[in-house]
Write a protein that holds these residues in place. Structure first.
Motif, PDB file in Angstrom:
ATOM      1  N   GLU A 140       0.814  -1.218   0.000  1.00  0.00           N
ATOM      2  CA  GLU A 140       0.000   0.000   0.000  1.00  0.00           C
ATOM      3  C   GLU A 140       0.850   1.271   0.000  1.00  0.00           C
ATOM      4  O   GLU A 140       0.571   2.238   0.701  1.00  0.00           O
ATOM      5  CB  GLU A 140      -0.977  -0.016   1.179  1.00  0.00           C
ATOM      6  N   VAL A 141       1.886   1.264  -0.819  1.00  0.00           N
ATOM      7  CA  VAL A 141       2.717   2.444  -1.043  1.00  0.00           C
ATOM      8  C   VAL A 141       2.357   2.901  -2.458  1.00  0.00           C
ATOM      9  O   VAL A 141       3.039   2.591  -3.425  1.00  0.00           O
ATOM     10  CB  VAL A 141       4.221   2.102  -0.911  1.00  0.00           C
ATOM     11  N   PHE A 142       1.271   3.645  -2.567  1.00  0.00           N
ATOM     12  CA  PHE A 142       0.645   3.884  -3.864  1.00  0.00           C
ATOM     13  C   PHE A 142       1.430   4.840  -4.761  1.00  0.00           C
ATOM     14  O   PHE A 142       1.408   4.701  -5.977  1.00  0.00           O
ATOM     15  CB  PHE A 142      -0.787   4.368  -3.672  1.00  0.00           C
ATOM     16  N   ARG A 143       2.114   5.817  -4.201  1.00  0.00           N
ATOM     17  CA  ARG A 143       2.919   6.710  -5.047  1.00  0.00           C
ATOM     18  C   ARG A 143       4.064   5.946  -5.695  1.00  0.00           C
ATOM     19  O   ARG A 143       4.358   6.139  -6.874  1.00  0.00           O
ATOM     20  CB  ARG A 143       3.462   7.872  -4.234  1.00  0.00           C
ATOM     21  N   TRP A 144       4.710   5.104  -4.936  1.00  0.00           N
ATOM     22  CA  TRP A 144       5.800   4.318  -5.497  1.00  0.00           C
ATOM     23  C   TRP A 144       5.258   3.237  -6.426  1.00  0.00           C
ATOM     24  O   TRP A 144       5.942   2.845  -7.380  1.00  0.00           O
ATOM     25  CB  TRP A 144       6.647   3.729  -4.382  1.00  0.00           C
ATOM     26  N   PHE A 145       4.070   2.769  -6.175  1.00  0.00           N
ATOM     27  CA  PHE A 145       3.407   1.835  -7.088  1.00  0.00           C
ATOM     28  C   PHE A 145       3.192   2.498  -8.444  1.00  0.00           C
ATOM     29  O   PHE A 145       3.543   1.931  -9.488  1.00  0.00           O
ATOM     30  CB  PHE A 145       2.076   1.386  -6.475  1.00  0.00           C
ATOM     31  N   ALA A 146       2.670   3.733  -8.442  1.00  0.00           N
ATOM     32  CA  ALA A 146       2.441   4.447  -9.704  1.00  0.00           C
ATOM     33  C   ALA A 146       3.770   4.765 -10.397  1.00  0.00           C
ATOM     34  O   ALA A 146       3.891   4.625 -11.619  1.00  0.00           O
ATOM     35  CB  ALA A 146       1.664   5.734  -9.441  1.00  0.00           C
ATOM     36  N   GLY A 147       4.771   5.170  -9.630  1.00  0.00           N
ATOM     37  CA  GLY A 147       6.076   5.457 -10.219  1.00  0.00           C
ATOM     38  C   GLY A 147       6.718   4.218 -10.815  1.00  0.00           C
ATOM     39  O   GLY A 147       7.367   4.285 -11.869  1.00  0.00           O
ATOM     40  N   SER A 148       6.540   3.083 -10.163  1.00  0.00           N
ATOM     41  CA  SER A 148       7.121   1.850 -10.706  1.00  0.00           C
ATOM     42  C   SER A 148       6.393   1.410 -11.976  1.00  0.00           C
ATOM     43  O   SER A 148       7.014   0.828 -12.867  1.00  0.00           O
ATOM     44  CB  SER A 148       7.109   0.741  -9.655  1.00  0.00           C
ATOM     45  N   ILE A 149       5.115   1.711 -12.092  1.00  0.00           N
ATOM     46  CA  ILE A 149       4.401   1.404 -13.339  1.00  0.00           C
ATOM     47  C   ILE A 149       4.948   2.250 -14.484  1.00  0.00           C
ATOM     48  O   ILE A 149       5.176   1.746 -15.588  1.00  0.00           O
ATOM     49  CB  ILE A 149       2.882   1.618 -13.167  1.00  0.00           C
ATOM     50  N   VAL A 150       5.179   3.530 -14.229  1.00  0.00           N
ATOM     51  CA  VAL A 150       5.745   4.411 -15.268  1.00  0.00           C
ATOM     52  C   VAL A 150       7.145   3.925 -15.651  1.00  0.00           C
ATOM     53  O   VAL A 150       7.490   3.849 -16.833  1.00  0.00           O
ATOM     54  CB  VAL A 150       5.766   5.875 -14.779  1.00  0.00           C
ATOM     55  N   TRP A 151       7.968   3.598 -14.650  1.00  0.00           N
ATOM     56  CA  TRP A 151       9.309   3.099 -14.923  1.00  0.00           C
ATOM     57  C   TRP A 151       9.257   1.808 -15.742  1.00  0.00           C
ATOM     58  O   TRP A 151      10.027   1.628 -16.689  1.00  0.00           O
ATOM     59  CB  TRP A 151      10.049   2.844 -13.607  1.00  0.00           C
ATOM     60  N   TYR A 152       8.350   0.914 -15.397  1.00  0.00           N
ATOM     61  CA  TYR A 152       8.238  -0.368 -16.087  1.00  0.00           C
ATOM     62  C   TYR A 152       7.811  -0.167 -17.543  1.00  0.00           C
ATOM     63  O   TYR A 152       8.363  -0.800 -18.444  1.00  0.00           O
ATOM     64  CB  TYR A 152       7.238  -1.250 -15.338  1.00  0.00           C
ATOM     65  N   ALA A 153       6.859   0.714 -17.768  1.00  0.00           N
ATOM     66  CA  ALA A 153       6.424   0.989 -19.139  1.00  0.00           C
ATOM     67  C   ALA A 153       7.569   1.587 -19.961  1.00  0.00           C
ATOM     68  O   ALA A 153       7.779   1.209 -21.118  1.00  0.00           O
ATOM     69  CB  ALA A 153       5.224   1.928 -19.130  1.00  0.00           C
ATOM     70  N   LEU A 154       8.317   2.501 -19.367  1.00  0.00           N
ATOM     71  CA  LEU A 154       9.468   3.082 -20.053  1.00  0.00           C
ATOM     72  C   LEU A 154      10.513   2.020 -20.370  1.00  0.00           C
ATOM     73  O   LEU A 154      11.069   1.986 -21.470  1.00  0.00           O
ATOM     74  CB  LEU A 154      10.082   4.203 -19.205  1.00  0.00           C
ATOM     75  N   SER A 155      10.756   1.126 -19.414  1.00  0.00           N
ATOM     76  CA  SER A 155      11.751   0.083 -19.652  1.00  0.00           C
ATOM     77  C   SER A 155      11.312  -0.866 -20.763  1.00  0.00           C
ATOM     78  O   SER A 155      12.142  -1.339 -21.542  1.00  0.00           O
ATOM     79  CB  SER A 155      12.028  -0.695 -18.367  1.00  0.00           C
ATOM     80  N   LEU A 156      10.021  -1.146 -20.857  1.00  0.00           N
ATOM     81  CA  LEU A 156       9.539  -2.015 -21.935  1.00  0.00           C
ATOM     82  C   LEU A 156       9.680  -1.349 -23.296  1.00  0.00           C
ATOM     83  O   LEU A 156      10.015  -2.007 -24.285  1.00  0.00           O
ATOM     84  CB  LEU A 156       8.091  -2.425 -21.684  1.00  0.00           C
ATOM     85  N   LEU A 157       9.457  -0.038 -23.356  1.00  0.00           N
ATOM     86  CA  LEU A 157       9.652   0.681 -24.618  1.00  0.00           C
ATOM     87  C   LEU A 157      11.119   0.668 -25.047  1.00  0.00           C
ATOM     88  O   LEU A 157      11.432   0.438 -26.217  1.00  0.00           O
ATOM     89  CB  LEU A 157       9.156   2.123 -24.500  1.00  0.00           C
ATOM     90  N   VAL A 158      11.999   0.908 -24.107  1.00  0.00           N
ATOM     91  CA  VAL A 158      13.431   0.893 -24.416  1.00  0.00           C
ATOM     92  C   VAL A 158      13.871  -0.522 -24.788  1.00  0.00           C
ATOM     93  O   VAL A 158      14.675  -0.717 -25.707  1.00  0.00           O
ATOM     94  CB  VAL A 158      14.244   1.455 -23.229  1.00  0.00           C
ATOM     95  N   MET A 159      13.340  -1.514 -24.094  1.00  0.00           N
ATOM     96  CA  MET A 159      13.666  -2.906 -24.403  1.00  0.00           C
ATOM     97  C   MET A 159      13.210  -3.269 -25.815  1.00  0.00           C
ATOM     98  O   MET A 159      13.929  -3.961 -26.548  1.00  0.00           O
ATOM     99  CB  MET A 159      12.997  -3.821 -23.383  1.00  0.00           C
ATOM    100  N   TYR A 160      12.071  -2.773 -26.229  1.00  0.00           N
ATOM    101  CA  TYR A 160      11.578  -3.018 -27.588  1.00  0.00           C
ATOM    102  C   TYR A 160      12.524  -2.402 -28.622  1.00  0.00           C
ATOM    103  O   TYR A 160      12.819  -3.019 -29.644  1.00  0.00           O
ATOM    104  CB  TYR A 160      10.166  -2.447 -27.740  1.00  0.00           C
ATOM    105  N   GLY A 161      13.009  -1.208 -28.348  1.00  0.00           N
ATOM    106  CA  GLY A 161      13.977  -0.592 -29.253  1.00  0.00           C
ATOM    107  C   GLY A 161      15.278  -1.370 -29.306  1.00  0.00           C
ATOM    108  O   GLY A 161      15.880  -1.532 -30.365  1.00  0.00           O
ATOM    109  N   PHE A 162      15.721  -1.887 -28.170  1.00  0.00           N
ATOM    110  CA  PHE A 162      16.947  -2.692 -28.131  1.00  0.00           C
ATOM    111  C   PHE A 162      16.782  -3.968 -28.945  1.00  0.00           C
ATOM    112  O   PHE A 162      17.697  -4.380 -29.667  1.00  0.00           O
ATOM    113  CB  PHE A 162      17.288  -3.015 -26.680  1.00  0.00           C
ATOM    114  N   MET A 163      15.615  -4.597 -28.862  1.00  0.00           N
ATOM    115  CA  MET A 163      15.379  -5.826 -29.612  1.00  0.00           C
ATOM    116  C   MET A 163      15.286  -5.570 -31.108  1.00  0.00           C
ATOM    117  O   MET A 163      15.453  -6.486 -31.902  1.00  0.00           O
ATOM    118  CB  MET A 163      14.105  -6.509 -29.112  1.00  0.00           C
ATOM    119  N   ASN A 164      15.055  -4.324 -31.508  1.00  0.00           N
ATOM    120  CA  ASN A 164      14.960  -3.969 -32.923  1.00  0.00           C
ATOM    121  C   ASN A 164      16.222  -3.292 -33.435  1.00  0.00           C
ATOM    122  O   ASN A 164      16.168  -2.404 -34.290  1.00  0.00           O
ATOM    123  CB  ASN A 164      13.748  -3.074 -33.167  1.00  0.00           C
ATOM    124  N   GLU A 165      17.364  -3.691 -32.902  1.00  0.00           N
ATOM    125  CA  GLU A 165      18.682  -3.316 -33.399  1.00  0.00           C
ATOM    126  C   GLU A 165      19.021  -1.840 -33.248  1.00  0.00           C
ATOM    127  O   GLU A 165      19.795  -1.293 -34.022  1.00  0.00           O
ATOM    128  CB  GLU A 165      18.837  -3.723 -34.871  1.00  0.00           C
TER     129      GLU A 165
END
Length: 144
Positions: A41-66
Motif C-alpha cells: 500500500e505504497v501507492f505513489r511508489w506503485f504508480a512510479g514503478s508502473i511508469v518506470w516499467y512501461a518506459l523500460s519495456l519501450l526501451v527494451m523493444y527498441g533494443f530488440m529492434n537493433e
C-alpha cells in the motif's frame, strides 16, 4: 524473403537465448516489484514503478529492434531502478507509517527491495559489459 526473416540471427542463437532470459527476468522482476508496492500500500511508489516499467519495456523493444543506443538506455533505466530502490530504503522507508491492515508486512519490504536492487545492478552490468547481449542487440531478436 521469409527464409531470411526466419533465420535472422541464427548464427548468434546462444547469445539471443541468453539475452531473452535476461529480458524475461526483467519483465517478471519488474512486475513483482510493482505488485509488492501495491500489496504494501505504497501507492505513489506503485504508480512510479508502473511508469518506470512501461518506459523500460519501450526501451527494451527498441533494443530488440537493433537500435544500439537503446542498450545504453536500458542499462540506464536498470540503474535508475536500483538507485530509486536505494533512495526508498534510506529515505522513504524509515518514515512510512504502518497501515492498519496490509497484505504483506512492512518488515518484508527491505528484503525484497534489496534483492530487486541487487538484480537490477547485476542486470545493468550485464547489459553494459556482456558481449552476448551486445551481439544479440546488433542482430535483433524477439522474446519467443
Amino acid at each position: 524473403m521469409l527464409d531470411v526473416q526466419r533465420y535472422r540471427g541464427a548464427r548468434h542463437l546462444k547469445e539471443i537465448d541468453f539475452t531473452r532470459k535476461v529480458m524475461w527476468s526483467h519483465m517478471i522482476t519488474g512486475a513483482v516489484v510493482i505488485a509488492l508496492f501495491l500489496f504494501h500500500e505504497v501507492f505513489r511508489w506503485f504508480a512510479g514503478s508502473i511508469v518506470w516499467y512501461a518506459l523500460s519495456l519501450l526501451v527494451m523493444y527498441g533494443f530488440m529492434n537493433e537500435r544500439a543506443s537503446c542498450r545504453w538506455l536500458l542499462a540506464l533505466v536498470f540503474l535508475a531502478a536500483a538507485g530509486a530502490g536505494l533512495y526508498f530504503l534510506n529515505q522513504v522507508f524509515p518514515h512510512l507509517m504502518e497501515p492498519h491492515v496490509a497484505l504483506v508486512p512492512r518488515s518484508f519490504m527491505p528484503l525484497w527491495l534489496g534483492l530487486a536492487n541487487l538484480i537490477y545492478c547485476t542486470g545493468t552490468l550485464f547489459i553494459l559489459f556482456d558481449s552476448r547481449i551486445r551481439r544479440a542487440g546488433e542482430v535483433g531478436f524477439t522474446l519467443w
